[in-house]
Design an enzyme around this catalytic site. Structure first.
Site, PDB file in Angstrom:
ATOM      1  N   CYS A  63     -35.668 -16.080 -45.625  1.00  0.00           N
ATOM      2  CA  CYS A  63     -34.476 -15.725 -44.958  1.00  0.00           C
ATOM      3  C   CYS A  63     -33.156 -16.369 -45.289  1.00  0.00           C
ATOM      4  CB  CYS A  63     -34.807 -16.328 -43.406  1.00  0.00           C
ATOM      5  SG  CYS A  63     -36.324 -15.521 -42.348  1.00  0.00           S
ATOM      6  N   HIS A 118     -28.342 -17.021 -39.885  1.00  0.00           N
ATOM      7  CA  HIS A 118     -29.664 -16.278 -39.741  1.00  0.00           C
ATOM      8  C   HIS A 118     -29.943 -16.007 -38.570  1.00  0.00           C
ATOM      9  CE1 HIS A 118     -33.229 -14.419 -40.942  1.00  0.00           C
ATOM     10  NE2 HIS A 118     -33.977 -15.633 -40.601  1.00  0.00           N
ATOM     11  N   ASN A 136     -35.544 -10.163 -36.560  1.00  0.00           N
ATOM     12  CA  ASN A 136     -35.545 -10.955 -37.860  1.00  0.00           C
ATOM     13  C   ASN A 136     -35.731  -9.962 -38.882  1.00  0.00           C
ATOM     14  OD1 ASN A 136     -35.381 -12.784 -39.925  1.00  0.00           O
ATOM     15  ND2 ASN A 136     -36.855 -13.993 -39.030  1.00  0.00           N
TER      16      ASN A 136
HETATM   17  O1  UT7 Z   1     -36.276 -17.299 -40.091  1.00  0.00           O
HETATM   18  C1  UT7 Z   1     -37.413 -18.099 -40.343  1.00  0.00           C
HETATM   19  C2  UT7 Z   1     -38.543 -17.364 -39.689  1.00  0.00           C
HETATM   20  N1  UT7 Z   1     -38.979 -17.745 -38.329  1.00  0.00           N
HETATM   21  C3  UT7 Z   1     -38.490 -18.348 -37.387  1.00  0.00           C
HETATM   22  O2  UT7 Z   1     -37.266 -18.836 -37.416  1.00  0.00           O
HETATM   23  C4  UT7 Z   1     -39.192 -18.461 -35.988  1.00  0.00           C
HETATM   24  C5  UT7 Z   1     -39.371 -20.047 -35.546  1.00  0.00           C
HETATM   25  N2  UT7 Z   1     -40.068 -20.054 -34.318  1.00  0.00           N
HETATM   26  C6  UT7 Z   1     -39.821 -19.227 -33.212  1.00  0.00           C
HETATM   27  O3  UT7 Z   1     -38.922 -18.589 -33.303  1.00  0.00           O
HETATM   28  C7  UT7 Z   1     -40.621 -19.800 -32.055  1.00  0.00           C
HETATM   29  O4  UT7 Z   1     -41.496 -20.580 -32.330  1.00  0.00           O
HETATM   30  C8  UT7 Z   1     -41.581 -18.433 -31.791  1.00  0.00           C
HETATM   31  C9  UT7 Z   1     -40.701 -17.245 -31.088  1.00  0.00           C
HETATM   32  C10 UT7 Z   1     -42.381 -18.048 -32.858  1.00  0.00           C
HETATM   33  C11 UT7 Z   1     -42.626 -18.858 -30.557  1.00  0.00           C
HETATM   34  O5  UT7 Z   1     -42.023 -19.528 -29.539  1.00  0.00           O
HETATM   35  P1  UT7 Z   1     -42.443 -20.746 -28.990  1.00  0.00           P
HETATM   36  O6  UT7 Z   1     -41.718 -20.998 -27.769  1.00  0.00           O
HETATM   37  O7  UT7 Z   1     -42.424 -21.710 -29.990  1.00  0.00           O
HETATM   38  O8  UT7 Z   1     -43.993 -20.443 -28.249  1.00  0.00           O
HETATM   39  P2  UT7 Z   1     -45.211 -20.905 -28.921  1.00  0.00           P
HETATM   40  O9  UT7 Z   1     -45.547 -20.615 -30.276  1.00  0.00           O
HETATM   41  O10 UT7 Z   1     -45.385 -22.514 -28.655  1.00  0.00           O
HETATM   42  O11 UT7 Z   1     -46.310 -20.633 -27.865  1.00  0.00           O
HETATM   43  C12 UT7 Z   1     -46.158 -20.356 -26.685  1.00  0.00           C
HETATM   44  C13 UT7 Z   1     -47.176 -19.698 -25.905  1.00  0.00           C
HETATM   45  C14 UT7 Z   1     -48.641 -19.882 -26.368  1.00  0.00           C
HETATM   46  O12 UT7 Z   1     -49.612 -19.617 -25.479  1.00  0.00           O
HETATM   47  P3  UT7 Z   1     -50.325 -21.009 -24.798  1.00  0.00           P
HETATM   48  O13 UT7 Z   1     -50.922 -21.514 -26.166  1.00  0.00           O
HETATM   49  O14 UT7 Z   1     -49.134 -21.797 -24.344  1.00  0.00           O
HETATM   50  O15 UT7 Z   1     -51.146 -20.579 -23.919  1.00  0.00           O
HETATM   51  C15 UT7 Z   1     -48.648 -18.540 -27.471  1.00  0.00           C
HETATM   52  O16 UT7 Z   1     -50.100 -18.077 -27.650  1.00  0.00           O
HETATM   53  O17 UT7 Z   1     -46.930 -18.248 -25.778  1.00  0.00           O
HETATM   54  C16 UT7 Z   1     -47.738 -17.622 -26.524  1.00  0.00           C
HETATM   55  N3  UT7 Z   1     -47.427 -16.758 -27.140  1.00  0.00           N
HETATM   56  C17 UT7 Z   1     -47.016 -15.410 -26.536  1.00  0.00           C
HETATM   57  N4  UT7 Z   1     -47.179 -14.817 -25.521  1.00  0.00           N
HETATM   58  C18 UT7 Z   1     -46.977 -13.544 -25.283  1.00  0.00           C
HETATM   59  C19 UT7 Z   1     -47.166 -16.392 -28.634  1.00  0.00           C
HETATM   60  N5  UT7 Z   1     -46.433 -15.254 -28.958  1.00  0.00           N
HETATM   61  C20 UT7 Z   1     -46.365 -14.497 -27.859  1.00  0.00           C
HETATM   62  C21 UT7 Z   1     -45.928 -13.017 -27.303  1.00  0.00           C
HETATM   63  N6  UT7 Z   1     -46.398 -12.726 -26.119  1.00  0.00           N
HETATM   64  N7  UT7 Z   1     -45.690 -12.235 -28.548  1.00  0.00           N
END
Ligand code: UT7
Length: 337
Positions: A121, A262, A292
């Site tokens: 990125c 970004h 992204n």
């Molecule tokens: O540019 C560099 C590349 N990447 C990034 O910058 C991404 C950085 N990270 C993020 O943007 C966020 O961490 C995410 C968007 C990837 C995830 O958001 P989060 O608020 O950190 O969620 P999480 O991973 O802690 O997940 C929360 C819950 C989980 O369920 P449980 O374990 O709490 O029951 C996940 O399984 O949300 C669930 N989850 C989803 N639910 C519905 C994860 N993805 C999804 C989804 N739809 N697509």
């Protein structure tokens, strides 16, 4: 190729900027049919509504070509004037030849050399840093800097934690020497921290784990991410690198007209902007329509800022990126178009 080594560094400006996204849309409603997710979750946790995705057979060099041709035309030059091409990409058309070579041929940039740059990125900020040196040193009059990715080629559309995040796109700028008194690029600040590698990677397909039936069966040719770790690092380092590049030039966040981060997650950008004291008038967020796009997000955001009338010649613009590696990049410039 022009070789004109010189001791004094020249000032460098952006002389052309253009972007391209493929026409096909992948919306949150489409993703609801593919994995266990919802439009509400995606919008609330990321800010993304839709992304552009290539049709089969369309590669990174194809998107790059569309953006590059427009940027070159805007700069008032032809492909034959380009001396150097750098393509920031994580999704090259193939392992080799480089996408820079493929692009050089597609453009007919007969006098250019160049290479690909792998910084995920931070592909655009790092590539801009390299292209800047090529023109500043006097080695070339015109450098083509591209950030382009076909993320859909390495995304697992069975993994809801990653497939909702990414889209495809390309952006290109032409760098040229700045005349006396013209706005120009002020400087860059970049870092890498390889300890963060495991948090965001595509495990197979390289020399460590070449493609095999086992790697395919284990779905190792796709992006794997520890989202929370990347999120926290991105917020902290976006702020840090922004403060560093500003301080290097005796400037403060209050001097910035436009902050172009970004575009990975709306919450990351807002948290970093908040820490830097930027209000919404200073920040551009356009990931709602693109997701992204890895190396393409910053030029896509710059172009939208221009379209919205938010960029004037001479404005102080701060670009910042955090990506897999980890890579951390920033570029500070006075807007020159
Ligand atoms: O540019 C560099 C590349 N990447 C990034 O910058 C991404 C950085 N990270 C993020 O943007 C966020 O961490 C995410 C968007 C990837 C995830 O958001 P989060 O608020 O950190 O969620 P999480 O991973 O802690 O997940 C929360 C819950 C989980 O369920 P449980 O374990 O709490 O029951 C996940 O399984 O949300 C669930 N989850 C989803 N639910 C519905 C994860 N993805 C999804 C989804 N739809 N697509």
């Amino acid at each position: 190729m022009v070789t004109r080594p010189s001791v004094a560094l020249r000032r460098v400006k952006i002389a052309g900027l253009a972007t391209y996204v493929p026409p096909r849309l992948l919306t949150n409603a489409d993703l609801e049919k593919m994995v266990d997710t919802s439009n509400e979750w995606i919008l609330q946790r990321t800010g993304i509504r839709e992304r552009h995705i290539v049709d089969p057979g369309v590669a990174t060099s194809d998107l790059a070509k569309e953006a590059a041709l427009k940027a070159i035309a805007q700069a008032g030059i032809t492909p034959a004037d380009i001396g150097f091409i750098v393509v920031g990409t994580t999704t090259p058309d193939m392992m080799f030849p480089s996408t820079a070579c493929l692009l050089q041929h597609k453009l007919g940039a007969a006098h250019a050399w160049g290479f690909d740059l792998g910084a995920a990125c931070s592909g655009f900020t790092f590539s801009l840093s390299v292209g800047l040196q090529m023109v500043a040193s006097g080695l070339h009059e015109y450098a083509l800097v591209v950030g382009a990715d076909v993320m859909s080629s390495i995304i697992d559309y069975q993994d809801r934690a990653t497939c909702v995040l990414f889209g495809d796109g390309a952006g290109a700028v032409v760098l040229a020497p700045a005349g006396d008194g013209e706005p120009h690029i002020l400087g860059v600040a970049n870092e890498i921290d390889g300890s963060g590698g495991p948090a965001l990677q595509m495990p197979a397909g390289g020399s460590l784990r070449p493609a095999s039936h086992e790697t395919v069966d284990a779905r190792l040719h796709y992006v794997k991410q520890d989202g929370a770790t990347v999120f926290k690092f991105a917020v902290r380092k976006t702020e840090e690198i922004s403060r560093r590049v500003l301080a290097d030039h005796g400037l403060a966040p209050t001097d910035v007209s436009l902050f172009v981060s970004h575009q990975a997650n709306r919450r990351i950008i807002e948290a970093a902007a908040d820490r830097l004291g930027f209000d919404e008038r200073t920040v551009i967020i356009n990931l709602e329509r693109y997701g992204n796009t890895t190396a393409a997000t910053i030029p896509l955001a710059l172009e939208d800022a221009i379209r919205e009338g938010r960029l004037k010649t001479g404005d102080l613009v701060l670009l910042a990126s955090v990506g897999a590696g980890f890579t951390v990049g920033s570029v500070l410039l006075r807007w020159s178009l």
